[in-house]
Design an enzyme around this catalytic site. Structure first.
Site, short mmCIF file in Angstrom:
data_model
loop_
_atom_site.label_atom_id
_atom_site.label_comp_id
_atom_site.label_asym_id
_atom_site.label_seq_id
_atom_site.Cartn_x
_atom_site.Cartn_y
_atom_site.Cartn_z
N GLU A 96 0.84 -1.19 0.00
CA GLU A 96 0.00 0.00 0.00
C GLU A 96 0.88 1.25 0.00
OE1 GLU A 96 -3.48 1.92 2.89
OE2 GLU A 96 -3.13 -0.24 2.88
N ASP A 98 0.17 5.33 0.58
CA ASP A 98 -0.92 6.12 1.16
C ASP A 98 -0.73 7.63 1.14
OD1 ASP A 98 -2.76 4.32 2.08
OD2 ASP A 98 -1.98 4.22 4.11
N GLU A 100 -3.23 10.33 3.10
CA GLU A 100 -4.44 10.55 3.90
C GLU A 100 -4.45 12.02 4.30
OE1 GLU A 100 -4.85 7.87 7.16
OE2 GLU A 100 -4.92 6.09 5.89
N ASN A 115 2.22 7.05 4.13
CA ASN A 115 2.73 5.79 4.67
C ASN A 115 3.00 4.84 3.50
OD1 ASN A 115 3.53 3.88 6.54
ND2 ASN A 115 1.59 3.84 7.66
N ASP A 123 4.07 1.28 9.33
CA ASP A 123 4.91 1.96 10.34
C ASP A 123 5.97 2.83 9.71
OD1 ASP A 123 3.43 0.63 12.29
OD2 ASP A 123 4.86 -1.04 12.38
N LYS A 124 5.64 3.47 8.58
CA LYS A 124 6.59 4.35 7.90
C LYS A 124 5.94 5.72 7.66
CE LYS A 124 9.13 0.62 5.55
NZ LYS A 124 8.59 -0.44 6.44
N GLY A 194 -5.41 13.69 17.80
CA GLY A 194 -5.45 12.40 18.49
C GLY A 194 -6.82 11.99 18.97
N ARG A 268 9.86 5.91 19.76
CA ARG A 268 9.05 4.85 19.17
C ARG A 268 9.89 3.63 18.84
NH1 ARG A 268 5.71 5.63 13.50
NH2 ARG A 268 4.81 3.53 13.38
#
Length: 280
Positions: A96, A98, A100, A115, A123-124, A194, A268
């Site tokens: 995928e 992305d 967004e 992403n 997770d990128k 968030g 992270r």
């Protein structure tokens, strides 16, 4: 028929095939009438209300290409809404790429979230503000995907490059054909600050508009690509890379408008940043 005439006819077909009409090239796949193709196939709108969002996908699948779409995002108080535009393969180990667009309160900037997934793992994330109001007019959002790199661009300005670093053990999407998708949906549990700012349904319905979809790409059908190594036509995007000017524009965007980069998020990744983050 002479060879030159045949090549001329083939070239004309390739050009026509890449300039899309929504009626011919897109299926509205969900939303119970909230996605509409208008103006003889030249305009598409997606709408979100309290009951449902809407979405569409391309009729074709592609294995490499340059996909352009003109989008005018939801205006006004778009907090809680997400407009997506992406390439995705099928299956549980999907690839995928992305875009967004995370809505916000009136006057606050949209966040562009990007992403890349390979074999179901993402997770990128990199996130950006834009240098214009994306709700006032149509702007071109492009995904260039070739065997060497993926380039995200806005109005021709690159904002992100994800290189093929398979030689260092980093997976890269290169073997699964992908369709083009877009959707408008409610994500107020996470999209704006968030999840602190919720969707104001008194402002519904929310609408995003699309024009000038162009897929200059290798169509994948019945296990074969429409692009051939023996083709007389060279697809410039198939080997495209960032020239010096584009590299400077990329640096400008990332210096002034990037607001999150997974490659600098040491909290992270306490065991060390992903390999692609430290590659030259």
């Amino acid at each position: 028929m002479t060879t030159s005439l045949l090549l001329s006819l083939l070239f004309s077909f390739v050009i026509l095939a890449s300039a899309a009409n929504f009626n011919q090239d897109i299926d509205v796949t969900w939303g119970d009438g909230r996605g509409k193709i208008l103006e003889n196939g030249n305009l598409l709108t997606l709408t979100l209300d309290k009951f449902s969002g809407s979405g569409f996908q391309s009729k074709n699948q592609y294995l490499f290409g340059k996909i352009d779409m003109n989008i005018k995002l939801v205006p006004g108080n778009s907090a809680g809404t997400v407009t997506t535009y992406y390439l995705r393969s099928e299956g549980s180990t999907w690839d995928e790429i992305d875009f967004e667009f995370l809505g916000n309160l009136s006057g606050d900037p949209y966040i562009v979230h990007t992403n890349v997934y390979t074999q179901g793992k993402g997770d990128k994330e990199q996130q950006f503000y834009l240098w214009f109001d994306p709700t006032k007019d149509f702007h071109t959002y492009s995904l260039l995907w070739n065997p060497q790199r993926i380039i995200f661009a806005v109005d021709g300005t690159p904002i992100r490059e994800f290189k093929n670093l398979e030689t260092t053990g980093v997976a890269f999407p290169k073997s699964q054909p992908m369709s083009v998708y877009s959707s408008l949906w409610n994500a107020d549990d996470w999209a704006t600050r968030g999840g602190l700012v919720k969707t104001d349904w008194s402002k519904a319905p929310f609408t995003a508009a699309y024009r000038n979809y162009k897929a200059d790409a290798c169509v994948w059908s019945s296990g074969k690509s429409s692009c051939s190594s023996t083709s007389p036509f060279q697809n410039s995007w198939l080997s495209q890379e960032l020239d010096i000017t584009s590299q400077e524009r990329l640096k400008w965007v990332q210096k002034n408008y990037m607001i999150y980069n997974y490659c600098t998020d040491t909290k992270r990744f306490p065991q060390g940043l992903p390999k692609e983050c430290t590659a030259p």
